[in-house]
Design an enzyme around this catalytic site. Structure first.
Site, PDB file in Angstrom:
ATOM      1  CG  ASN A  17      -1.711   1.395   1.367  1.00 18.31           C
ATOM      2  OD1 ASN A  17      -1.946   2.048   0.470  1.00 18.31           O
ATOM      3  ND2 ASN A  17      -2.392   1.402   2.510  1.00 18.31           N
ATOM      4  CD1 TRP A  18       3.646   1.211  -2.951  1.00 20.95           C
ATOM      5  CD2 TRP A  18       3.912   2.346  -4.608  1.00 20.95           C
ATOM      6  NE1 TRP A  18       4.305   0.712  -3.722  1.00 20.95           N
ATOM      7  CE2 TRP A  18       4.563   1.433  -4.936  1.00 20.95           C
ATOM      8  CE3 TRP A  18       3.874   3.615  -5.603  1.00 20.95           C
ATOM      9  CZ2 TRP A  18       5.561   1.365  -5.995  1.00 20.95           C
ATOM     10  CZ3 TRP A  18       4.660   3.557  -6.730  1.00 20.95           C
ATOM     11  CH2 TRP A  18       5.459   2.274  -6.760  1.00 20.95           C
ATOM     12  CE  LYS A  19       0.049   3.166   4.831  1.00 19.44           C
ATOM     13  NZ  LYS A  19       0.228   3.337   6.361  1.00 19.44           N
ATOM     14  CG  HIS A 104      -5.607   1.640   5.474  1.00 20.62           C
ATOM     15  ND1 HIS A 104      -5.131   2.793   6.312  1.00 20.62           N
ATOM     16  CD2 HIS A 104      -4.515   0.787   5.014  1.00 20.62           C
ATOM     17  CE1 HIS A 104      -3.901   2.175   6.565  1.00 20.62           C
ATOM     18  NE2 HIS A 104      -3.672   1.188   6.039  1.00 20.62           N
ATOM     19  CD  GLU A 106      -2.788   5.514   6.973  1.00 21.56           C
ATOM     20  OE1 GLU A 106      -1.682   5.050   7.676  1.00 21.56           O
ATOM     21  OE2 GLU A 106      -2.820   5.557   5.685  1.00 21.56           O
ATOM     22  CD  GLU A 174      -5.288  -1.081   8.563  1.00 16.22           C
ATOM     23  OE1 GLU A 174      -4.226  -0.733   8.154  1.00 16.22           O
ATOM     24  OE2 GLU A 174      -6.553  -0.442   8.650  1.00 16.22           O
ATOM     25  N   GLY A 180       3.396   2.551  10.889  1.00 17.42           N
ATOM     26  CA  GLY A 180       4.236   3.311  10.718  1.00 17.42           C
ATOM     27  C   GLY A 180       5.012   3.755  12.263  1.00 17.42           C
ATOM     28  CB  SER A 219       5.456  -1.854  12.003  1.00 19.57           C
ATOM     29  OG  SER A 219       5.147  -0.727  12.279  1.00 19.57           O
ATOM     30  N   GLY A 240       2.953  -1.317   4.237  1.00 22.42           N
ATOM     31  CA  GLY A 240       3.067   0.261   3.947  1.00 22.42           C
ATOM     32  C   GLY A 240       4.333   0.878   3.520  1.00 22.42           C
ATOM     33  N   GLY A 241       5.223   1.494   4.334  1.00 25.14           N
ATOM     34  CA  GLY A 241       6.175   2.016   3.845  1.00 25.14           C
ATOM     35  C   GLY A 241       7.523   0.979   2.958  1.00 25.14           C
TER      36      GLY A 241
END
Length: 257
Positions: A17-19, A104, A106, A174, A180, A219, A240-241
């Site tokens: 997920n590149w957000k 998600h 967010e 999640e 993050g 993470s 994610g990241g």
């Protein structure tokens, strides 16, 4: 006494997920990932990249000839209409997506999306022929209050549409407090939550609930992927990241090599 039936084998999915990250130049990361996947023994999992909607068509082209699927990060519940700035599931499909993430944390936190809204988006994904990845998870406050399993159960009940199957739906757990932050639940914590999710899916959807993929997202990185992916009822990761760079993302995918 009859032998106990074995749980069906479920092929894992590692989804990135590149957000709100990535420009056209990010195409090179998917090209690099495709090259890494083409070399040597292919990991025994499906691979998915979910970039911003502006990059779906670009990355679909970059992934051509590889096994990398491209997905969206959100969709509107309606197929079209006066919804400035929104994107429908049909538009994602038209751009080349085959999956879409809905619910998600967010989106739930930043846009006030409740379970009913998430369920409507999942139904929209199914309407358009997309695989819906429905996210659930608890906040740090809920975790500290010992409410994790109750929160997850409530979100599953409210966010999952009726009649879903393993071919239309994936659930992603999640823990919001781990996204993050560098913090990760213990293996026992992950196992407990995923077991509860599996039990809820089996109770409601019977055999389909046994076959449905449950991803872990919180993470996940190359250094902890193998340990987390080995947990019972963890059928892959929502990353994610660490999915933004081909080298790091491939390092997670290698947990299935």
């Amino acid at each position: 006494m009859a032998a106990k039936a074995k749980a069906p084998k479920v092929k894992a999915l590692v989804a990135g997920n590149w957000k709100m990250n990535g420009l056209k130049a990010s195409r090179k990361e998917v090209v690099s990932l495709a090259k890494r996947l083409a070399k040597g023994k292919r990991p025994a999992c499906d691979v998915l990249v979910c970039p911003p909607a502006t990059l779906i068509a670009t990355l679909k082209d970059a992934a051509k000839g590889s096994k990398i699927a491209i997905g969206g990060q959100d969709c509107h519940a309606n197929a079209s209409g006066a919804h400035t700035g929104d994107i429908s599931a049909e538009m994602l499909k038209d751009a080349g997506a085959t999956y879409v993430i809905v619910g998600h944390s967010e989106r739930r936190a930043d846009h006030g999306e409740d379970d009913a809204a998430v369920r409507a988006k999942a139904q929209a994904a199914h309407r358009a022929g997309l695989m819906a990845i429905i996210c659930v998870g608890e906040t740090e406050q809920q975790r500290d209050a010992g409410e994790t399993l109750a929160v997850i159960a409530s979100q599953l009940a409210g966010s999952l549409p009726r009649g879903i199957t393993a071919k239309t739906t994936i659930v992603a757990y999640e823990p919001v407090w781990a996204i993050g932050t560098g913090r990760t639940p213990t293996v026992d914590d992950v196992a407990k939550v995923h077991a509860a999710i599996r039990a809820a899916l089996k109770k409601r959807f019977k055999a389909e609930g046994e076959r449905m993929r449950i991803l872990y997202g919180g993470s996940v990185k190359p250094s902890n992927a193998a340990e987390l992916m080995a947990v019972a009822n963890v059928n892959g990761a929502l990353v994610g990241g660490a999915s933004l760079k081909a080298e790091d993302f491939y390092g997670i995918i290698k947990a299935y090599a």
